[in-house]
Write a protein that holds these residues in place. Structure first.
Motif, PDB file in Angstrom:
ATOM      1  N   LYS A 269       0.796  -1.224   0.000  1.00 42.68           N
ATOM      2  CA  LYS A 269       0.000   0.000   0.000  1.00 42.68           C
ATOM      3  C   LYS A 269       0.836   1.285   0.000  1.00 42.68           C
ATOM      4  O   LYS A 269       0.370   2.326  -0.469  1.00 42.68           O
ATOM      5  N   PHE A 270       2.038   1.224   0.550  1.00 45.12           N
ATOM      6  CA  PHE A 270       2.828   2.440   0.726  1.00 45.12           C
ATOM      7  C   PHE A 270       3.994   2.495  -0.258  1.00 45.12           C
ATOM      8  O   PHE A 270       4.452   1.464  -0.767  1.00 45.12           O
ATOM      9  N   TYR A 271       4.475   3.702  -0.500  1.00 44.96           N
ATOM     10  CA  TYR A 271       5.625   3.913  -1.374  1.00 44.96           C
ATOM     11  C   TYR A 271       6.744   4.605  -0.594  1.00 44.96           C
ATOM     12  O   TYR A 271       6.487   5.326   0.369  1.00 44.96           O
ATOM     13  N   LYS A 272       7.960   4.381  -1.046  1.00 39.73           N
ATOM     14  CA  LYS A 272       9.109   4.992  -0.374  1.00 39.73           C
ATOM     15  C   LYS A 272       9.013   6.512  -0.445  1.00 39.73           C
ATOM     16  O   LYS A 272       8.729   7.091  -1.490  1.00 39.73           O
ATOM     17  N   GLN A 273       9.274   7.154   0.686  1.00 35.59           N
ATOM     18  CA  GLN A 273       9.193   8.613   0.784  1.00 35.59           C
ATOM     19  C   GLN A 273      10.572   9.230   0.494  1.00 35.59           C
ATOM     20  O   GLN A 273      11.345   9.529   1.399  1.00 35.59           O
ATOM     21  N   TRP A 274      10.858   9.412  -0.779  1.00 34.39           N
ATOM     22  CA  TRP A 274      12.165   9.910  -1.182  1.00 34.39           C
ATOM     23  C   TRP A 274      12.097  11.204  -1.995  1.00 34.39           C
ATOM     24  O   TRP A 274      13.106  11.908  -2.132  1.00 34.39           O
ATOM     25  N   LEU A 275      10.934  11.513  -2.546  1.00 34.33           N
ATOM     26  CA  LEU A 275      10.848  12.640  -3.478  1.00 34.33           C
ATOM     27  C   LEU A 275      11.149  13.973  -2.805  1.00 34.33           C
ATOM     28  O   LEU A 275      11.908  14.786  -3.345  1.00 34.33           O
ATOM     29  N   MET A 276      10.573  14.238  -1.637  1.00 33.42           N
ATOM     30  CA  MET A 276      10.773  15.541  -0.990  1.00 33.42           C
ATOM     31  C   MET A 276      12.243  15.774  -0.626  1.00 33.42           C
ATOM     32  O   MET A 276      12.779  16.860  -0.906  1.00 33.42           O
ATOM     33  N   PRO A 277      12.947  14.789  -0.015  1.00 29.04           N
ATOM     34  CA  PRO A 277      14.384  15.009   0.233  1.00 29.04           C
ATOM     35  C   PRO A 277      15.165  15.229  -1.063  1.00 29.04           C
ATOM     36  O   PRO A 277      16.082  16.065  -1.109  1.00 29.04           O
ATOM     37  N   PHE A 278      14.796  14.501  -2.116  1.00 30.53           N
ATOM     38  CA  PHE A 278      15.469  14.626  -3.412  1.00 30.53           C
ATOM     39  C   PHE A 278      15.310  16.041  -3.960  1.00 30.53           C
ATOM     40  O   PHE A 278      16.286  16.664  -4.414  1.00 30.53           O
ATOM     41  N   LEU A 279      14.096  16.559  -3.911  1.00 29.15           N
ATOM     42  CA  LEU A 279      13.841  17.905  -4.425  1.00 29.15           C
ATOM     43  C   LEU A 279      14.591  18.953  -3.610  1.00 29.15           C
ATOM     44  O   LEU A 279      15.123  19.924  -4.166  1.00 29.15           O
ATOM     45  N   LYS A 280      14.655  18.778  -2.294  1.00 29.41           N
ATOM     46  CA  LYS A 280      15.351  19.743  -1.443  1.00 29.41           C
ATOM     47  C   LYS A 280      16.846  19.804  -1.767  1.00 29.41           C
ATOM     48  O   LYS A 280      17.451  20.878  -1.800  1.00 29.41           O
ATOM     49  N   VAL A 281      17.443  18.628  -2.017  1.00 29.72           N
ATOM     50  CA  VAL A 281      18.867  18.610  -2.368  1.00 29.72           C
ATOM     51  C   VAL A 281      19.085  19.238  -3.738  1.00 29.72           C
ATOM     52  O   VAL A 281      20.042  19.994  -3.951  1.00 29.72           O
ATOM     53  N   LEU A 282      18.197  18.944  -4.689  1.00 31.11           N
ATOM     54  CA  LEU A 282      18.319  19.536  -6.021  1.00 31.11           C
ATOM     55  C   LEU A 282      18.217  21.057  -5.967  1.00 31.11           C
ATOM     56  O   LEU A 282      18.830  21.763  -6.776  1.00 31.11           O
ATOM     57  N   LYS A 283      17.447  21.571  -5.010  1.00 27.32           N
ATOM     58  CA  LYS A 283      17.287  23.019  -4.888  1.00 27.32           C
ATOM     59  C   LYS A 283      18.451  23.666  -4.131  1.00 27.32           C
ATOM     60  O   LYS A 283      18.433  24.865  -3.885  1.00 27.32           O
ATOM     61  N   GLY A 284      19.429  22.867  -3.750  1.00 26.95           N
ATOM     62  CA  GLY A 284      20.605  23.421  -3.089  1.00 26.95           C
ATOM     63  C   GLY A 284      20.676  23.153  -1.614  1.00 26.95           C
ATOM     64  O   GLY A 284      21.595  23.644  -0.935  1.00 26.95           O
ATOM     65  N   GLY A 285      19.736  22.361  -1.085  1.00 25.87           N
ATOM     66  CA  GLY A 285      19.774  22.019   0.331  1.00 25.87           C
ATOM     67  C   GLY A 285      20.905  21.060   0.645  1.00 25.87           C
ATOM     68  O   GLY A 285      21.519  20.471  -0.254  1.00 25.87           O
ATOM     69  N   ALA A 286      21.206  20.902   1.926  1.00 27.38           N
ATOM     70  CA  ALA A 286      22.296  20.015   2.338  1.00 27.38           C
ATOM     71  C   ALA A 286      21.996  18.586   1.915  1.00 27.38           C
ATOM     72  O   ALA A 286      20.897  18.073   2.143  1.00 27.38           O
ATOM     73  N   GLY A 287      22.954  17.948   1.306  1.00 28.62           N
ATOM     74  CA  GLY A 287      22.783  16.571   0.865  1.00 28.62           C
ATOM     75  C   GLY A 287      23.737  16.230  -0.260  1.00 28.62           C
ATOM     76  O   GLY A 287      24.467  17.097  -0.775  1.00 28.62           O
ATOM     77  N   TYR A 288      23.728  14.977  -0.649  1.00 32.75           N
ATOM     78  CA  TYR A 288      24.636  14.492  -1.696  1.00 32.75           C
ATOM     79  C   TYR A 288      23.898  13.438  -2.516  1.00 32.75           C
ATOM     80  O   TYR A 288      23.262  12.541  -1.956  1.00 32.75           O
ATOM     81  N   LEU A 289      23.985  13.561  -3.832  1.00 32.62           N
ATOM     82  CA  LEU A 289      23.319  12.628  -4.741  1.00 32.62           C
ATOM     83  C   LEU A 289      24.353  11.826  -5.517  1.00 32.62           C
ATOM     84  O   LEU A 289      25.424  12.337  -5.867  1.00 32.62           O
ATOM     85  N   ARG A 290      24.026  10.576  -5.783  1.00 34.95           N
ATOM     86  CA  ARG A 290      24.842   9.743  -6.668  1.00 34.95           C
ATOM     87  C   ARG A 290      23.935   8.736  -7.350  1.00 34.95           C
ATOM     88  O   ARG A 290      23.020   8.183  -6.718  1.00 34.95           O
ATOM     89  N   VAL A 291      24.192   8.487  -8.613  1.00 29.88           N
ATOM     90  CA  VAL A 291      23.479   7.453  -9.355  1.00 29.88           C
ATOM     91  C   VAL A 291      24.510   6.467  -9.877  1.00 29.88           C
ATOM     92  O   VAL A 291      25.443   6.856 -10.585  1.00 29.88           O
ATOM     93  N   ALA A 292      24.343   5.211  -9.521  1.00 29.13           N
ATOM     94  CA  ALA A 292      25.277   4.171  -9.963  1.00 29.13           C
ATOM     95  C   ALA A 292      24.563   2.835  -9.982  1.00 29.13           C
ATOM     96  O   ALA A 292      23.816   2.502  -9.051  1.00 29.13           O
ATOM     97  N   GLN A 293      24.772   2.087 -11.051  1.00 27.83           N
ATOM     98  CA  GLN A 293      24.232   0.726 -11.178  1.00 27.83           C
ATOM     99  C   GLN A 293      22.724   0.674 -10.928  1.00 27.83           C
ATOM    100  O   GLN A 293      22.212  -0.212 -10.260  1.00 27.83           O
TER     101      GLN A 293
END
Length: 678
Positions: A269-293
């Motif tokens: 029934k539920f989905y992972k809650q990742w979109l809001m943190p992702f958007l905040k980092v993309l907007k320049g908030g504290a965080g680090y992104l990586r895409v691999a494999q």
């Protein structure tokens, strides 16, 4: 440390915080109350330590909570209320029995433990500062550099992304349209439609540059509402107009599903809650992104433990390799607010560190079967000398009796009677983990690029023949990040060395064998792996050993030492053997003038002219040049001239053509004019 008490610090409570709170390494700590976390049962590992039982394992300690699967399911989806009693405990059929300590008993045990004046705990199990008064509590942090977690990471795959897209399409199509370009760009990276630049994927800077820009006007409140999980699914009677929490225990049990079934409902029934943190980092908030494999990793700041420390009356941070400056940075305080004390440890000459080289850096990446055989050969040879030898290796390679980096390599006293310890590999965490940690700590992404650096080795005595007194490595071009990584590697190595407790054993002779080509900051005795045992020789060393043995056998039996004879004894081809020109010159000592002066050329020379030179002429230009250079080095110019004259004309033309094509264009034109071909 186990003798500390609340009266000593004039406080209400003293908490000893450790990752090994269940297994105190100091006997006096055993009397302290243990604040246990929720678990599905505990078992004893091969070292006799209490560990969480895996699925299917027998329990030495029964489960203390009937909602572990539910909690784990909520945590895996990053749902904030995963640990709240209102969501987890209120609808549990065993709530009253757990509070009374009759069934499971987590709530009962926790309530009593928190009343104790001295307790042991993992900091992650402590109550949040908003729910517990720490103003009269002193916290003792054991190995704080690994315990004081300040980040958390969410991993997002294509399934998580597709679930979110479906949810937005149903709940608010307009919001999906606003985010469609961004989500489609991310999906292409996760599915491989957009190819990875290398095996490491895209770092933070590359992810931000590659993804489409966010819309200027984005209703984040509407997005958060659209994707928020409906926790009413966890209440089995809410559809009847009453919460299960309001029902008597006897009735609640009839309506409540099993823990496993509730967890399955959450997954469906539920989905992972990742979109809001992702958007905040993309907007320049504290965080680090990586895409691999095919995985998006979002590393975010987590201040829960820092808030706990700052809420306490006082903190005592214990760590032999931790730095006060870094601690101040993590806590967000001035370095002058920390009183730093160091114990003076007498220097003893009873510890020898032997670094076994030629095995490579030996990180936590996959090892070839041949390399693993060489490592095991070294370890087995050392175990034969001292059967009580202990080994520390990475978890994925560790044998049943081995200890593991980052698990038993620090904070334990199990090796106080060990005299020989083998450390296998360089304990370096993944690059993405280190980059994320650095970014959140320093507020900037490491500068791109790598450079080759030679790190000198503090060698005791003379360097072995053929072994350089330095290690050349490719490292980050960012000096600050380079030092950051090196400090962490050396800290883990020092912690592992410290397991022998050398300063407490001045009358004993102790040895550390470090297997890996990484520069330590301690004096070491360097030795190639093949010097420990010939079974650990590299492929090149094995050929050299075979050549030496063959030459010795030929000389002992009075036979003529030639390449063909060596090839016959070793099983290697003459072409392969000829590559070891320096060794051949030393062992065979060909009289370079004899071949050209004698009319009858030896069979070896005939073979080189008629078979070997035509063979190397067919190689790519660079490889051919290497083989020609080998022949010149071994036989000398005069004998090589004879070999070249004796080879077929077609081979001569092929070799000369390839040699001329390596010349610059201007030189080729001059050559053509000089020969009349222009």
């Amino acid at each position: 440390m186990g003798l500390a008490h609340s009266a000593l610090f004039n406080c209400r409570q003293v908490m000893f915080l450790s990752s090994e709170h269940r297994n105190p390494t100091v006997s006096t700590l055993s009397a302290w109350t243990d604040l246990e976390a929720r678990h599905s049962g505990l078992t004893l590992d091969q070292f006799g330590r209490k560990r969480r039982a895996k699925l299917g394992e027998s329990h030495s300690t029964p489960p203390n909570c009937g909602r572990n699967h539910t909690i784990n399911a909520l945590r895996s989806l990053n749902i904030d209320s995963a640990n709240t009693a209102q969501v987890i405990c209120a609808t549990c059929p065993y709530l009253e029995a757990c509070r009374g300590g009759h069934v499971f008993g987590f709530l009962h045990e926790r309530l009593n433990a928190l009343k104790s004046s001295r307790l042991r705990a993992h900091p992650e199990s402590l109550p949040d500062p908003t729910e517990y008064d720490y103003s009269d509590v002193v916290l003792l942090w054991d190995e704080w550099s690994t315990l004081l977690r300040t980040t958390r990471t969410l991993d997002v795959n294509v399934r998580d992304l597709d679930g979110l897209i479906g949810q937005l399409l149903v709940k608010d199509p307009k919001l999906f349209c606003a985010l469609a370009t961004l989500l489609q760009g991310l999906r292409a990276m996760l599915t491989g439609e957009t190819k990875q630049p290398n095996r490491y994927g895209w770092n933070h800077t590359a992810v931000v540059e590659l993804l489409p820009q966010l819309p200027e006007e984005l209703d984040e409140v509407a997005i958060e509402q659209a994707i928020a999980p409906d926790l009413s699914y966890l209440d089995p009677t809410v559809g009847y107009g009453i919460s299960a929490a309001a029902l008597p225990a006897s009735i609640r049990k009839k309506f409540t599903d099993s823990d496993a079934k509730v967890a399955e409902t959450i997954k469906q029934k539920f989905y992972k809650q990742w979109l809001m943190p992702f958007l905040k980092v993309l907007k320049g908030g504290a965080g680090y992104l990586r895409v691999a494999q095919g995985v998006l990793s979002i590393t975010l700041p987590d201040d829960r433990l820092v808030r706990t420390a700052l809420a306490a009356k006082a903190n005592i941070f214990l760590d032999a390799t931790g730095e006060a400056g870094e601690l101040a940075q993590l806590l967000g305080i001035a370095p002058t607010e920390i009183i730093s004390l160091q114990q003076t440890v007498p220097e003893y000459n009873n510890l020898e560190i032997i670094q076994v080289t030629t095995l490579g850096r030996l990180g936590n990446s996959d090892r070839s079967e041949f390399l693993q055989q060489r490592i095991e050969a070294v370890a087995n040879a050392l175990l034969e000398k001292d059967p009580n030898t202990k080994v520390i290796d990475f978890k994925k390679f560790a044998q049943d009796s081995s200890l593991r980096w980052w698990v038993e390599s620090r904070g334990v006293n199990d090796l106080e009677s060990t005299t020989t310890l083998i450390l296998i590999g360089t304990p370096c965490r993944t690059l993405s983990h280190l980059e994320a940690e650095f970014t959140l700590m320093h507020g900037r992404v490491p500068q791109p690029g790598c450079v080759e650096v030679k790190y000198p080795v503090q060698i005791k005595g003379q360097s072995p023949p053929g072994v350089q007194p330095y290690f050349e490595m490719k490292v980050s071009a960012d000096l600050e990040f380079r030092a950051f990584v090196r400090h962490r590697i050396l800290a883990d190595i020092h912690q592992a060395i410290g397991r022998l407790r050398t300063h407490r054993r001045p009358g004993e002779t102790l040895r550390i064998y470090f297997l890996g080509d990484y520069p330590l900051d301690l004096p070491v005795t360097l030795t190639p792996a093949s010097e420990v045992t010939s079974e650990a020789a590299s492929k090149t060393e094995r050929v050299e050993l075979a050549i030496k043995a063959a030459v010795a056998e030929l000389q002992a039996t009075g036979q003529k030492v030639t390449q063909s004879a060596i090839a016959s004894l070793t099983g290697y081809s003459q072409q392969h053997i000829s590559r070891f020109r320096s060794l051949l010159k030393m062992l065979i000592g060909f009289p370079n003038s004899r071949m050209s002066k004698t009319r009858e050329k030896p069979p070896e020379a005939q073979w080189l002219a008629r078979e070997y030179l035509p063979l190397i002429a067919s190689l790519p230009t660079f490889e051919m040049l290497q083989e020609v250079d080998t022949l010149l080095s071994v036989y000398g110019r005069s004998d090589f001239e004879w070999l070249f004259e004796a080879t077929p004309a077609f081979t001569q033309i092929t070799i000369l053509t390839k040699l001329m094509l390596t010349l610059p264009t201007g030189n080729l034109m001059e050559l053509a004019q000089a020969t009349g071909a222009g």
